[in-house]
Write a protein that holds these residues in place. Structure first.
Motif, PDB file in Angstrom:
ATOM      1  N   VAL A 160       0.838  -1.211   0.000  1.00 20.29           N
ATOM      2  CA  VAL A 160       0.000   0.000   0.000  1.00 20.29           C
ATOM      3  C   VAL A 160       0.871   1.260   0.000  1.00 20.29           C
ATOM      4  O   VAL A 160       0.598   2.218  -0.728  1.00 20.29           O
ATOM      5  N   ILE A 161       1.950   1.221   0.804  1.00 23.33           N
ATOM      6  CA  ILE A 161       2.827   2.409   0.863  1.00 23.33           C
ATOM      7  C   ILE A 161       3.425   2.688  -0.516  1.00 23.33           C
ATOM      8  O   ILE A 161       3.457   3.839  -0.966  1.00 23.33           O
ATOM      9  N   ASN A 162       3.853   1.629  -1.200  1.00 19.95           N
ATOM     10  CA  ASN A 162       4.405   1.808  -2.552  1.00 19.95           C
ATOM     11  C   ASN A 162       3.373   2.406  -3.482  1.00 19.95           C
ATOM     12  O   ASN A 162       3.658   3.344  -4.235  1.00 19.95           O
ATOM     13  N   ASP A 163       2.153   1.873  -3.373  1.00 30.14           N
ATOM     14  CA  ASP A 163       1.073   2.349  -4.233  1.00 30.14           C
ATOM     15  C   ASP A 163       0.831   3.841  -3.998  1.00 30.14           C
ATOM     16  O   ASP A 163       0.756   4.638  -4.941  1.00 30.14           O
ATOM     17  N   ILE A 164       0.768   4.200  -2.716  1.00 29.95           N
ATOM     18  CA  ILE A 164       0.496   5.606  -2.379  1.00 29.95           C
ATOM     19  C   ILE A 164       1.670   6.495  -2.806  1.00 29.95           C
ATOM     20  O   ILE A 164       1.474   7.565  -3.375  1.00 29.95           O
ATOM     21  N   SER A 165       2.900   6.011  -2.563  1.00 22.23           N
ATOM     22  CA  SER A 165       4.073   6.805  -2.953  1.00 22.23           C
ATOM     23  C   SER A 165       4.065   7.066  -4.453  1.00 22.23           C
ATOM     24  O   SER A 165       4.341   8.184  -4.899  1.00 22.23           O
ATOM     25  N   ASN A 166       3.730   6.028  -5.227  1.00 21.57           N
ATOM     26  CA  ASN A 166       3.671   6.214  -6.680  1.00 21.57           C
ATOM     27  C   ASN A 166       2.636   7.252  -7.062  1.00 21.57           C
ATOM     28  O   ASN A 166       2.881   8.109  -7.909  1.00 21.57           O
ATOM     29  N   LYS A 167       1.484   7.178  -6.361  1.00 16.79           N
ATOM     30  CA  LYS A 167       0.418   8.148  -6.668  1.00 16.79           C
ATOM     31  C   LYS A 167       0.867   9.568  -6.332  1.00 16.79           C
ATOM     32  O   LYS A 167       0.611  10.508  -7.070  1.00 16.79           O
ATOM     33  N   VAL A 168       1.558   9.702  -5.189  1.00 19.07           N
ATOM     34  CA  VAL A 168       2.021  11.049  -4.777  1.00 19.07           C
ATOM     35  C   VAL A 168       3.039  11.569  -5.796  1.00 19.07           C
ATOM     36  O   VAL A 168       2.950  12.703  -6.263  1.00 19.07           O
ATOM     37  N   ASN A 169       3.981  10.699  -6.150  1.00 21.69           N
ATOM     38  CA  ASN A 169       5.034  11.142  -7.072  1.00 21.69           C
ATOM     39  C   ASN A 169       4.494  11.474  -8.457  1.00 21.69           C
ATOM     40  O   ASN A 169       4.985  12.375  -9.125  1.00 21.69           O
ATOM     41  N   SER A 170       3.434  10.745  -8.860  1.00 18.49           N
ATOM     42  CA  SER A 170       2.884  11.032 -10.198  1.00 18.49           C
ATOM     43  C   SER A 170       1.870  12.178 -10.143  1.00 18.49           C
ATOM     44  O   SER A 170       1.307  12.565 -11.157  1.00 18.49           O
ATOM     45  N   GLY A 171       1.613  12.672  -8.932  1.00 13.45           N
ATOM     46  CA  GLY A 171       0.685  13.801  -8.788  1.00 13.45           C
ATOM     47  C   GLY A 171      -0.763  13.363  -8.742  1.00 13.45           C
ATOM     48  O   GLY A 171      -1.676  14.182  -8.667  1.00 13.45           O
ATOM     49  N   TYR A 220      -1.499  13.689  -1.187  1.00 11.23           N
ATOM     50  CA  TYR A 220      -1.189  13.480   0.229  1.00 11.23           C
ATOM     51  C   TYR A 220      -0.206  12.351   0.458  1.00 11.23           C
ATOM     52  O   TYR A 220      -0.371  11.275  -0.085  1.00 11.23           O
ATOM     53  N   GLY A 221       0.792  12.598   1.287  1.00 14.41           N
ATOM     54  CA  GLY A 221       1.653  11.519   1.761  1.00 14.41           C
ATOM     55  C   GLY A 221       0.909  10.866   2.906  1.00 14.41           C
ATOM     56  O   GLY A 221       0.301  11.543   3.696  1.00 14.41           O
ATOM     57  N   LYS A 222       0.925   9.569   2.967  1.00  3.51           N
ATOM     58  CA  LYS A 222       0.133   8.920   4.012  1.00  3.51           C
ATOM     59  C   LYS A 222       1.019   8.420   5.134  1.00  3.51           C
ATOM     60  O   LYS A 222       2.235   8.411   5.036  1.00  3.51           O
ATOM     61  N   TYR A 223       0.374   7.975   6.183  1.00  2.00           N
ATOM     62  CA  TYR A 223       1.102   7.577   7.367  1.00  2.00           C
ATOM     63  C   TYR A 223       0.981   6.085   7.571  1.00  2.00           C
ATOM     64  O   TYR A 223      -0.091   5.526   7.469  1.00  2.00           O
ATOM     65  N   ARG A 224       2.075   5.510   7.940  1.00  2.00           N
ATOM     66  CA  ARG A 224       2.073   4.073   8.172  1.00  2.00           C
ATOM     67  C   ARG A 224       1.102   3.732   9.305  1.00  2.00           C
ATOM     68  O   ARG A 224       0.357   2.765   9.226  1.00  2.00           O
ATOM     69  N   SER A 225       1.099   4.561  10.349  1.00  2.00           N
ATOM     70  CA  SER A 225       0.224   4.273  11.483  1.00  2.00           C
ATOM     71  C   SER A 225      -1.232   4.298  11.054  1.00  2.00           C
ATOM     72  O   SER A 225      -2.037   3.513  11.528  1.00  2.00           O
ATOM     73  N   VAL A 226      -1.553   5.225  10.151  1.00  2.00           N
ATOM     74  CA  VAL A 226      -2.939   5.296   9.672  1.00  2.00           C
ATOM     75  C   VAL A 226      -3.264   3.995   8.942  1.00  2.00           C
ATOM     76  O   VAL A 226      -4.311   3.384   9.147  1.00  2.00           O
ATOM     77  N   LEU A 227      -2.316   3.564   8.110  1.00  2.00           N
ATOM     78  CA  LEU A 227      -2.544   2.336   7.347  1.00  2.00           C
ATOM     79  C   LEU A 227      -2.739   1.158   8.286  1.00  2.00           C
ATOM     80  O   LEU A 227      -3.607   0.323   8.072  1.00  2.00           O
TER      81      LEU A 227
END
Ligand code: G3P
Length: 809
Positions: free
Chosen positions: A774-785, A789-796
């Protein structure tokens, strides 16, 4: 002859060289002593008319380049150096602990016959009130409970061995051992458990020592100004605390700070000691038992506890639990104050963590079984303008924590001494008596009229008890679980509400909710004014002064890695959050301090727009993009839908105290949104304007008066026929969007996880693998615009646990 002359010249040269070297050495030593001692300052104080130059710092910096900042601070001038240049003025009614207390001989009067005037730091540390700190371990060792626990543990091992032997016997057909061997075996096990008990106690025990506290206090007075511009406390809060401890000397104070930094331990003790309040025994995780520092912390009051109390899943470590329980009980009986971190570890996200009630349950149990007559719980809020421990970005991105070690600590200290972290603020909130708390919760439990009050057992989803930390384990009894859960939630709620807002919290909050794409520094300052006005009287601000200066100052403190500062051709300064996932995670850490405060308003705002969109002829409309002709909705439907949305957020935030009613708080927040013009009442509203304000006051009273049954009031206030009575305000769309942005990262994280969950239907995965996915997925989304939002591991993790619980149910 010539030889004799040459010999004489050589001798003379050698002698003069040695002489010069000696002379130079003497000069250097004198200069060093001159620099090192307070001679000039003392002379200056004795003979003020001589106007001696006492600012010798620049020459020392040149003289000793090696130990530059550290040594300079060790010799610094008391008056001139405690306040760093450009530091913010701390709020009215507060006190900077680095400016010394009356002990130093400076206040309330200045007398030349008081030696403290000339050696203020020494006086400060030598004159702190001396308390007797009896050792607890001796009493624990002799306790009957421990002897019983040793026996129980030995019997448990014997039982397990028997089962194992029986199994082997059945498999191999061997004969089992005779009674004599078993008795010897039991004796050996008993002795080994006795040895284990001693070693647990030795590892756990604190060696709290007045002289070490004095010495550390002196050192801290010298070192703290290297990296902090102030350690700010609220004068009235300290007075209340002093009165509480003096009024009932036999009643221990239980300090419950929200944990932000490793420095918290030391700073609470430092502040209490220098205000003549007994230093507490501090429950510290055994991860801090590292060479040198472990011993130092032990001497300053730390008693070490395992982070995971039961190493084998499903098997309780009877002996460890008994020792810990007795250690805390005896400490309380000996009138030691106690401090522990109710969240377990440091917050990684900046928002308070869910409480872990293990140690609290020991304390409540000590009261319940009358070991102590009462104890006063003191919620403590700690906040830093810039976090001394660095940041938690690595861990938030899913990497494992680097364990504490001697070298890591040394490197951390060196880095800290050479950086600037601004102000630190500690708030000691109103102490509350366990006796009264237990009585009031028992009353609630037996009182049927309080059916609306939150009870943990009524939640649809139960919390997964943490196994990662001792604090999450139930050390004592099951029957108090609800009580402990309620008290600990109340403590965290109070701590979070009382945490003072630092300049960096305010700036990060504005940058992430209002100015994600950047803005002129003057616009940000204007918005800071608005924020300060909104928080006035509701939240303590740790800073004062001109907003433009505050924005510039906190931008410098957070640094270019988080906020970029550019200047256009007209000379206007423009600030923008750095658009990397690392920067956003770190900025969120600072911004999240304000998130709980705005959480209910944000839920309402998001729900309001969601409902508006639905009611717009059931066609999906973006209310921010197309605000025209949107019908309003009814107040009741908004509150009902918001309550449903809050159910999900209960795993993220403590939205209200257990004794408060969520719908009442939502009503108050809605009134606030209306008053601030973010939601509109009908144009032809006959209600006089003051009604919103008076209704708000009435609700406040209803919400906080414990015995008021306000169900009648609440019912009559709703619009029963659900006609639209609140409407979109077209003039404040930007502000509304900013309020929605407060919780937007959380809802986006939930959405991303929900989308990713589909992968689990075909593949089985470890929790850690799924988090990484999930973190990878979110990071890719953030980097591609695709996602801002950068997400938090604790939230996940919270989302994932919620999902697992749903599946279990
Ligand atoms: O935040 P953690 O998990 O590193 O724990 C910090 C605590 O101070 C340990 O006692």
């Amino acid at each position: 002859m010539i030889t004799s002359v040459l010999n004489f010249v050589q001798g003379a040269v050698e002698m003069s060289t040695i002489g010069c070297v000696e002379l130079a050495s003497v000069v250097l030593i004198v200069y060093y002593i001159y620099a090192k001692t307070r001679a000039i300052e003392i002379l200056g104080n004795l003979f003020p008319n001589l106007k001696l130059n006492i600012d010798y710092r620049p020459s020392i910096v040149k003289f000793n380049t090696m130990g530059n900042e550290l040594l300079t601070t060790l010799r610094r001038n008391v008056q001139s150096e405690t306040k760093q240049p450009n530091a913010l003025t701390h709020a009215h009614g507060t006190n900077n602990m680095l400016e010394l207390t009356p002990h130093a001989g400076r206040k309330p009067y200045h007398s030349m016959f008081d030696w403290g005037v000339y050696f203020p730091f020494l006086a400060q540390c030598l004159r702190i009130k001396r308390f007797v700190y009896p050792q607890v371990s001796g009493a624990v060792q002799d306790d009957l409970m421990i002897q019983r626990a040793i026996k129980q543990a030995a019997e448990q091992i014997v039982r397990e061995q028997r089962i194992e032997t029986h199994r082997t016997f059945k498999m191999n057909g061997e004969t089992s051992s005779d009674i004599e061997t078993e008795a010897k075996n039991y004796q050996d096990i008993l002795e080994s458990q006795e040895r284990r008990a001693k070693s647990i106690l030795m590892n756990m025990r604190s060696t709290l020592n007045h002289y070490l506290i004095m010495l550390t206090s002196w050192l801290l007075y010298k070192l703290l100004p290297c990296f902090l511009s102030g350690v700010v406390t609220h004068t009235k809060q300290i007075e209340t605390l002093k009165k509480a401890s003096e009024r009932a000397p036999g009643i221990p104070l239980i300090f419950l700070p929200l944990h932000r930094s490793h420095l918290d331990y030391i700073m609470v003790t430092f502040i209490l000691t220098n205000n003549d309040i007994r230093s507490p025994l501090v429950a510290a995780g055994d991860n801090l038992q590292i060479p040198v520092f472990g011993g130092l912390l032990r001497g300053l009051g730390a008693f070490f506890i395992k982070r995971k109390i039961d190493p084998v899943v499903g098997k309780k470590d009877i002996l460890y639990r008994a020792i810990l329980q007795q250690y805390i009980q005896h400490a309380l009986k000996m009138s030691h104050n106690v401090e522990f971190f109710i969240e377990g570890g440091r917050t990684r996200t900046g928002k308070p963590c869910m409480p872990k009630g293990g140690i609290l349950s020991v304390i409540v149990n000590a009261f319940m079984d009358r070991s102590i007559p009462d104890a006063l719980l003191v919620p403590v809020s700690v906040n830093y303008e810039r976090l001394v421990d660095g940041n938690f970005v690595r861990e938030q991105k899913g990497e494992t924590k680097v364990p504490e070690s001697f070298w890591k600590a040394m490197a951390g200290i060196w880095k800290t001494l050479n950086s600037k972290y601004g102000l630190m603020r500690i708030d000691f909130n109103e102490p509350y008596s366990i006796k009264e708390l237990v009585q009031s919760y028992n009353k609630i439990a037996t009182d049927n009229s309080h059916f609306k009050v939150y009870k943990p057992s009524e939640r649809t989803l139960q919390h997964n008890q943490s196994t990662s930390s001792l604090y999450g384990t139930d050390v004592v009894c099951e029957e108090h679980r609800t009580l402990i859960d309620s008290i600990s939630r109340e403590v965290v709620y109070d701590c979070a509400s009382a945490t003072s807002v630092m300049s960096t919290n305010a700036l990060a909050f504005l940058m992430l909710t209002r100015f994600r794409n950047g803005a002129l520094v003057t616009d940000i300052a204007r918005e800071l004014d608005v924020l300060r006005e909104r928080l006035k009287g509701r939240k303590d601000m740790a800073f004062a002064g001109d907003s433009l200066h505050i924005v510039n100052y906190s931008c410098d403190l957070l640094g270019e890695v988080l906020i970029t500062r550019t200047q256009d051709e007209r000379g206007q300064i423009y600030l923008r959050p750095v658009p990397s996932i690392e920067a956003i995670i770190e900025l969120s850490y600072y911004s999240n301090m304000l998130t709980p405060y705005f959480a209910l308003q944000s839920v309402l705002m998001i729900t309001f727009h969601e409902l508006l969109t639905k009611t717009a002829d059931e066609k999906i409309t973006d209310t921010f993009a197309d605000p025209e002709n949107l019908p309003g909705i009814s107040r009741k439907s908004l509150i009902d839908a918001a309550i449903a949305n809050c159910d999900v957020l209960r795993y993220e935030f403590i939205l209200h105290k257990p004794t408060q009613i969520l719908s009442n708080l939502l009503e108050i927040s809605l009134d606030e949104l209306i008053m601030n013009g973010l939601i509109k009442l009908p144009e032809n509203n006959d209600e006089p304007e003051c009604n919103t304000e008076s209704r708000k006051i009435a609700r406040n009273i209803a919400a906080y008066l414990e015995d008021t049954d306000d169900s009648e009031y609440a019912e009559s206030d709703y619009n029963q026929d659900e006609k639209p009575d609140i409407f979109l305000s077209h003039d404040t769309l930007t502000e509304q969007k900013a309020i929605c942005e407060v919780l937007a990262p959380f809802s986006h994280a939930y959405l991303s996880v929900a989308q990713s969950l589909s992968i689990l239907y075909r593949n089985s995965m470890l929790e850690s693998e799924f988090i990484k996915f999930v973190i990878n997925d979110i990071s890719n989304k953030v980097n591609s615009g695709a996602c801002p939002y950068g997400k938090y591991r604790s939230v996940l993790l919270n989302i994932l646990r919620t999902h697992i619980l749903i599946k279990k149910l």
